[in-house]
Enzyme design. Structure first.
Site, PDB file in Angstrom:
ATOM      1  N   CYS A 132       0.802  -1.233   0.000  1.00  0.00           N
ATOM      2  CA  CYS A 132       0.000   0.000   0.000  1.00  0.00           C
ATOM      3  C   CYS A 132       0.829   1.274   0.000  1.00  0.00           C
ATOM      4  O   CYS A 132       0.282   2.377  -0.097  1.00  0.00           O
ATOM      5  CB  CYS A 132      -0.942  -0.003   1.195  1.00  0.00           C
ATOM      6  SG  CYS A 132      -1.803  -1.567   1.408  1.00  0.00           S
ATOM      7  N   HIS A 138      -3.357   7.760   5.898  1.00  0.00           N
ATOM      8  CA  HIS A 138      -3.462   6.405   5.334  1.00  0.00           C
ATOM      9  C   HIS A 138      -4.868   5.874   5.604  1.00  0.00           C
ATOM     10  O   HIS A 138      -5.475   5.277   4.719  1.00  0.00           O
ATOM     11  CB  HIS A 138      -2.395   5.509   5.944  1.00  0.00           C
ATOM     12  CG  HIS A 138      -2.326   4.149   5.328  1.00  0.00           C
ATOM     13  ND1 HIS A 138      -2.096   3.950   3.987  1.00  0.00           N
ATOM     14  CD2 HIS A 138      -2.489   2.912   5.868  1.00  0.00           C
ATOM     15  CE1 HIS A 138      -2.117   2.653   3.716  1.00  0.00           C
ATOM     16  NE2 HIS A 138      -2.352   2.007   4.836  1.00  0.00           N
ATOM     17  N   GLU A 143      -2.138   5.499  13.601  1.00  0.00           N
ATOM     18  CA  GLU A 143      -1.824   6.677  12.796  1.00  0.00           C
ATOM     19  C   GLU A 143      -2.114   7.961  13.572  1.00  0.00           C
ATOM     20  O   GLU A 143      -1.356   8.933  13.497  1.00  0.00           O
ATOM     21  CB  GLU A 143      -2.604   6.662  11.487  1.00  0.00           C
ATOM     22  CG  GLU A 143      -2.185   7.779  10.548  1.00  0.00           C
ATOM     23  CD  GLU A 143      -2.737   7.633   9.146  1.00  0.00           C
ATOM     24  OE1 GLU A 143      -2.243   8.339   8.249  1.00  0.00           O
ATOM     25  OE2 GLU A 143      -3.646   6.803   8.932  1.00  0.00           O
ATOM     26  N   LYS A 166      -9.834   7.387   1.374  1.00  0.00           N
ATOM     27  CA  LYS A 166     -10.190   5.978   1.167  1.00  0.00           C
ATOM     28  C   LYS A 166     -11.651   5.721   1.519  1.00  0.00           C
ATOM     29  O   LYS A 166     -12.226   4.714   1.111  1.00  0.00           O
ATOM     30  CB  LYS A 166      -9.285   5.061   1.977  1.00  0.00           C
ATOM     31  CG  LYS A 166      -7.853   4.954   1.452  1.00  0.00           C
ATOM     32  CD  LYS A 166      -7.050   3.953   2.259  1.00  0.00           C
ATOM     33  CE  LYS A 166      -5.615   3.842   1.747  1.00  0.00           C
ATOM     34  NZ  LYS A 166      -4.807   5.028   2.076  1.00  0.00           N
ATOM     35  N   HIS A 218      -9.746   1.391  -0.651  1.00  0.00           N
ATOM     36  CA  HIS A 218      -8.305   1.113  -0.595  1.00  0.00           C
ATOM     37  C   HIS A 218      -7.894   0.459  -1.911  1.00  0.00           C
ATOM     38  O   HIS A 218      -8.172  -0.720  -2.143  1.00  0.00           O
ATOM     39  CB  HIS A 218      -7.989   0.193   0.584  1.00  0.00           C
ATOM     40  CG  HIS A 218      -6.539   0.206   0.970  1.00  0.00           C
ATOM     41  ND1 HIS A 218      -5.542   0.681   0.143  1.00  0.00           N
ATOM     42  CD2 HIS A 218      -5.908  -0.192   2.112  1.00  0.00           C
ATOM     43  CE1 HIS A 218      -4.375   0.564   0.742  1.00  0.00           C
ATOM     44  NE2 HIS A 218      -4.575   0.039   1.945  1.00  0.00           N
ATOM     45  N   PHE A 255       1.620  -3.292   4.777  1.00  0.00           N
ATOM     46  CA  PHE A 255       2.042  -4.578   5.317  1.00  0.00           C
ATOM     47  C   PHE A 255       3.549  -4.747   5.057  1.00  0.00           C
ATOM     48  O   PHE A 255       4.055  -4.359   4.005  1.00  0.00           O
ATOM     49  CB  PHE A 255       1.287  -5.720   4.639  1.00  0.00           C
ATOM     50  CG  PHE A 255      -0.114  -5.927   5.145  1.00  0.00           C
ATOM     51  CD1 PHE A 255      -0.600  -5.267   6.264  1.00  0.00           C
ATOM     52  CD2 PHE A 255      -0.966  -6.813   4.499  1.00  0.00           C
ATOM     53  CE1 PHE A 255      -1.889  -5.469   6.725  1.00  0.00           C
ATOM     54  CE2 PHE A 255      -2.262  -7.032   4.948  1.00  0.00           C
ATOM     55  CZ  PHE A 255      -2.722  -6.361   6.063  1.00  0.00           C
TER      56      PHE A 255
END
Length: 403
Positions: free
Chosen positions: A163, A295, A306, A327, A332, A391
């Protein structure tokens, strides 16, 4: 010695919100969400039936002979790149083709082609794969296809970091320009993950919401997948000025870090380090940032972590920041997310409008930022930063500055 400035002169994109960058921005500004029921008939017995898909592709003028060698993620990248180059007014010909390149971030690869071949061989009994399977599937295919369609012979390659891929592509493109290896680079990200195998994998992770994406809302239940692509034309400031280009914004700097912790569970320290590195690289004080495109995936852990990282980086100024997660609208889009969020950041600094976090319903004490709930806000935006955390603990942050 003062380093050269890197500027943005063109931007393009398509996703569930629209099939060009202006349409995407209009939807973001209005707080419209593209998340809804999936219409892909090949999804079979999946539990996950929602996403943000592109219902109809725009006219793209790509020759059929080229299309047969392209997976959907590459096609989306080419469409977005053509739009960005067209807006930039940069003409690529024999005089400059070796000084213009492309770097495209990809989170997954050509899963559409993979599934077509699995079905053909395992279910239909065919004895061989399609002849273009390998060039369609490879993660670097999108960069190669953009290069061929736009005639770009400078640095051409793909980057992949889940991502964070788009932001790593922007950072890498900036480095290539600062090193003098090119005068302009078409950079961004693309992904088309709305296929059975990919969604089945995300289903197993149990982080996908059953209804919609509600970042930072106390009742959030997870992320939602989408497809799309976004591309920008990056140039040195001197090159853009010399050709009389309209400069949209400045890519002020980038920051990267690794969590070195867990393959899926994020840390506070990694995102904190990436944001601090971005501010340092940009020569910006925390107080100069007005907007953070978070994010903001809509998972419990990500949004809390975050929030904590933003508070560590910005201190008391965190209460004055406008924060939002787009998002909540385009979903996403994995490797394309940062590139679509770049559309939000460029337009935020140009128009002084912060796009909202759609679908927000309940305050969460652990997400106590001004997350611009549901309705866009008008305010001066001198600097916007965009967070990309992935990830593997791979973090990349970019800063966009008004010109």
């Amino acid at each position: 010695m003062k380093r050269p400035r890197i500027v943005i002169t063109g931007i393009g994109g398509l996703c569930g919100l629209g099939t060009d960058a202006p349409a995407i921005w209009d939807a973001m500004r209005a707080g419209r969400s593209a998340i809804g029921p999936l219409t892909n008939g090949e999804l079979h017995e999946l539990k996950i039936r929602i996403g943000a898909e592109i219902k109809h592709l725009p006219e793209h003028g790509i020759d059929r002979k080229q299309l047969v060698s392209m997976d959907r993620f590459s096609l989306l990248a080419v469409i977005a790149a053509k739009e960005a180059l067209r807006q930039s007014g940069l003409v690529v010909d024999d005089s400059n083709t070796h000084r213009v390149g492309t770097i495209v971030g990809v989170g997954v690869c050509g899963w559409e082609a993979i599934e077509e071949n699995y079905r053909a061989i395992l279910l239909e009994g065919r004895n061989r794969a399609g002849i273009f399977t390998v060039p369609k599937v490879m993660p670097g295919a999108a960069a190669g296809q953009v290069s061929m369609n736009l005639g770009l012979r400078g640095p051409v390659f793909g980057v992949t970091s889940a991502c964070s891929s788009s932001n790593h592509a922007f950072a890498t493109a900036m480095d290539q320009l600062l090193l003098g290896r090119a005068d302009a680079i078409v950079a961004g990200g693309t992904d088309a993950p709305l296929v059975w195998g990919v969604i089945k994998g995300w289903e197993a992770l149990r982080v996908v919401a059953p209804d919609t994406c509600r970042p930072f809302s106390a009742d959030r239940q997870g992320l939602v997948l989408g497809e799309g692509a976004g591309m920008v034309v990056l140039e040195t400031h001197d090159h853009a000025v010399a050709r009389g280009a309209t400069i949209l914004a400045e890519l002020a700097g980038t920051g990267m870090s690794g969590d070195a912790s867990d393959i899926v569970a994020p840390t506070v320290e990694g995102p904190t380090a990436a944001m601090r590195a971005c501010l340092l690289d940009s020569g910006l004080a925390p107080e100069e940032v007005d907007y953070v495109n978070a994010h903001g995936t809509g998972t419990k852990a990500n949004d809390q972590i975050e929030t904590a990282a933003i508070r560590r980086v910005f201190g008391a100024h965190a209460d004055k920041l406008s924060v939002s997660s787009t998002k909540s609208m385009h979903a996403h889009c994995l490797g394309a997310s940062g590139a679509l969020e770049m559309i939000a950041c460029v337009n935020a600094v140009r128009e002084g409008i912060v796009p909202p976090t759609a679908n927000y319903r309940e305050a969460d004490a652990d997400c106590d930022l001004d997350i611009t709930p549901n309705v866009s806000r008008q305010r001066p935006v001198r600097v916007a930063i965009s967070n990309g955390f992935a990830f593997g603990g791979t973090n990349a942050v970019v800063a966009v500055k008004a010109v």
